[in-house]
Motif scaffolding. Structure first.
Motif, short mmCIF file in Angstrom:
data_model
loop_
_atom_site.label_atom_id
_atom_site.label_comp_id
_atom_site.label_asym_id
_atom_site.label_seq_id
_atom_site.Cartn_x
_atom_site.Cartn_y
_atom_site.Cartn_z
N PHE A 9 44.05 26.53 26.28
CA PHE A 9 42.93 27.34 26.72
C PHE A 9 41.62 26.58 26.56
N LYS A 10 40.86 26.52 27.63
CA LYS A 10 39.59 25.81 27.61
C LYS A 10 38.66 26.42 28.65
N ILE A 11 37.44 26.72 28.25
CA ILE A 11 36.44 27.25 29.16
C ILE A 11 35.58 26.10 29.67
N VAL A 12 35.36 26.05 30.97
CA VAL A 12 34.48 25.04 31.56
C VAL A 12 33.04 25.47 31.31
N PRO A 13 32.26 24.70 30.55
CA PRO A 13 30.91 25.13 30.17
C PRO A 13 30.01 25.43 31.35
N SER A 14 30.10 24.65 32.42
CA SER A 14 29.17 24.82 33.53
C SER A 14 29.43 26.05 34.38
N LYS A 41 54.13 34.95 35.74
CA LYS A 41 54.15 36.29 35.12
C LYS A 41 52.89 37.07 35.48
N PHE A 42 51.74 36.35 35.61
CA PHE A 42 50.48 36.93 36.04
C PHE A 42 50.20 38.22 35.24
N PRO A 43 50.09 38.14 33.92
CA PRO A 43 50.04 39.34 33.08
C PRO A 43 48.80 40.21 33.31
N ASN A 44 47.74 39.64 33.85
CA ASN A 44 46.50 40.40 34.06
C ASN A 44 46.33 40.86 35.50
N PRO A 85 37.45 44.14 37.11
CA PRO A 85 37.63 43.01 38.04
C PRO A 85 38.64 42.00 37.53
N LEU A 86 39.26 41.29 38.47
CA LEU A 86 40.36 40.40 38.12
C LEU A 86 39.91 39.06 37.54
N LEU A 87 39.04 38.36 38.25
CA LEU A 87 38.74 36.97 37.88
C LEU A 87 38.20 36.82 36.45
N PRO A 88 37.30 37.68 35.98
CA PRO A 88 36.83 37.49 34.60
C PRO A 88 37.93 37.61 33.56
N SER A 89 39.00 38.32 33.88
CA SER A 89 40.07 38.51 32.89
C SER A 89 40.79 37.20 32.59
N PHE A 90 40.75 36.23 33.49
CA PHE A 90 41.36 34.93 33.21
C PHE A 90 40.61 34.17 32.13
N ASP A 91 39.37 34.55 31.89
CA ASP A 91 38.55 33.88 30.87
C ASP A 91 38.73 34.51 29.50
N ASP A 92 39.60 35.51 29.41
CA ASP A 92 39.90 36.19 28.15
C ASP A 92 41.15 35.55 27.55
N LYS A 93 41.01 34.98 26.38
CA LYS A 93 42.12 34.24 25.77
C LYS A 93 43.34 35.11 25.51
N TYR A 129 44.90 36.90 27.49
CA TYR A 129 45.82 36.82 28.61
C TYR A 129 46.36 35.40 28.84
N PHE A 130 45.86 34.44 28.09
CA PHE A 130 46.23 33.05 28.38
C PHE A 130 47.63 32.74 27.86
N ASP A 131 48.44 32.14 28.72
CA ASP A 131 49.78 31.68 28.36
C ASP A 131 49.90 30.27 28.91
N ALA A 132 49.94 29.28 28.03
CA ALA A 132 49.95 27.88 28.47
C ALA A 132 51.14 27.56 29.36
N SER A 133 52.23 28.30 29.21
CA SER A 133 53.42 28.04 30.02
C SER A 133 53.37 28.75 31.37
N ASP A 134 52.37 29.63 31.55
CA ASP A 134 52.31 30.44 32.78
C ASP A 134 51.08 30.16 33.63
N ILE A 135 49.99 29.69 33.04
CA ILE A 135 48.72 29.64 33.74
C ILE A 135 48.77 28.72 34.96
N TYR A 136 49.53 27.62 34.87
CA TYR A 136 49.66 26.71 36.00
C TYR A 136 50.32 27.42 37.18
N ALA A 137 51.42 28.10 36.91
CA ALA A 137 52.13 28.82 37.97
C ALA A 137 51.26 29.90 38.59
N THR A 138 50.52 30.62 37.75
CA THR A 138 49.65 31.68 38.26
C THR A 138 48.51 31.10 39.09
#
Length: 317
Positions: A148-153, A201-204, A209-217, A219-228
């Protein structure tokens, strides 16, 4: 015999129908799809008569791995001008030097490009807009399996930022140039994807709204985020090709398969990388075979591939 006939008819159907028109695949990705992809499919390299003389192409993430090999193969079919859009100018120049020694008659340029920066994406598109010609754009740049990593910009989770938000923004911004600067017919926009999206799995998915939920740790799954992230890209292209016709720009997505010789897993722990190395040695495609799927999608396939996902060199659900 009957099974062979059914498989042949299915293959013909896939070649004549768009991805949207095909019934969703219900075959599990592992092991069925994976075994067919890696062991049951013969690579289809472009015909030897393929001639890209006079044409101009841009390939993102092209200083290494699939992007570099895609660039090399395009040049082998007499591409006249190649733009390597890369994060590191130094690495890009090293790659360009090697390509120039092989193909001295081609014009090869290195353009700096940062996928985590909206300003950089806009600048690249603006620079492309000043070209007199653009025939093909292959959007290969992306990130693999990260923590999990947030892009600062931007404030967004990195995998979603790069593989989805930035890639699709660049796709949209390149459309005007591809529409108006390809004298031989509609420009080609090919975007890298992965059929691991079938496992997402796309748990969120129900968040609003949908997009901000990806920035919530949470919901983060290192094994799933690439596929999602790849699934989101497929959804976007599904909608995009309702708005852009094949007569304007041919837009498709290509899945190169499980490929060795890339940096996709470079940030995984050492033990994971070691196990993956053994698995790749046994099951992965070479980078030459994987990149040939890119070249097929952008230089061989035509309007029939618009809005489609290409897997194993054919239109897939």
């Amino acid at each position: 015999m009957m099974k062979s006939i059914v498989l042949y008819q299915t293959s013909i159907l896939h070649r004549s129908m768009a991805s949207k028109e095909l019934a969703p695949s219900k075959t599990p990705f592992f092991p069925n799809h994976f075994i067919r992809n890696q062991f049951g499919t013969k690579p289809q390299f472009p015909p030897e008569t393929t001639n890209l003389s006079g044409r101009v192409a841009i390939v993102t993430g092209s200083n290494t791995g699939l992007g570099l090999e895609c660039a090399r193969q395009l040049l082998s079919y007499k591409l006249s001008r190649l733009i390597l859009a890369v994060r590191s100018v130094k690495k890009g120049e090293d790659a360009a030097s090697g390509l120039t020694s092989q193909y001295p008659n081609a014009v090869i340029e290195v353009w700096q490009f940062e996928m985590t920066s909206y300003d950089s994406i806009r600048a690249l598109a603006a620079r492309v807009g000043k070209l007199s010609r653009l025939d093909m754009a292959i959007l290969n740049a992306g990130v693999g399996f990260h923590d999990f990593k947030i892009v600062p910009s931007t404030g967004h989770e990195e995998t979603i930022q790069v593989n989805y938000l930035s890639t699709m923004l660049l796709a949209v911004l390149l459309l005007p140039s591809l529409k108006t600067k390809s004298p031989t017919g509609p420009g080609r926009l090919t975007i890298s994807t992965a059929m691991l999206s079938m496992t997402a799995k796309f748990p969120n998915k129900h968040e609003d709204p949908l997009l901000p939920s990806f920035d919530d740790k949470r919901y983060f799954d290192a094994s799933d985020i690439y596929a999602t992230s790849k699934l989101l890209g497929q959804m976007f292209v599904w909608k995009l090709t309702d708005l852009v016709t094949a007569e304007e720009v041919v837009v498709n997505m290509v899945e190169p398969g499980f490929v060795k010789g890339t940096d996709l897993h470079k940030d995984r722990p050492f033990g994971t990388r070691a196990l993956l190395g053994l698995f790749k040695a046994a099951a992965a495609r070479t980078v030459q075979v994987g990149a040939s799927a890119y070249v097929d999608a952008c230089a061989v396939k035509s309007k029939e591939s618009h809005g489609c996902i290409l897997t194993n060199w054919e239109i897939a659900p």
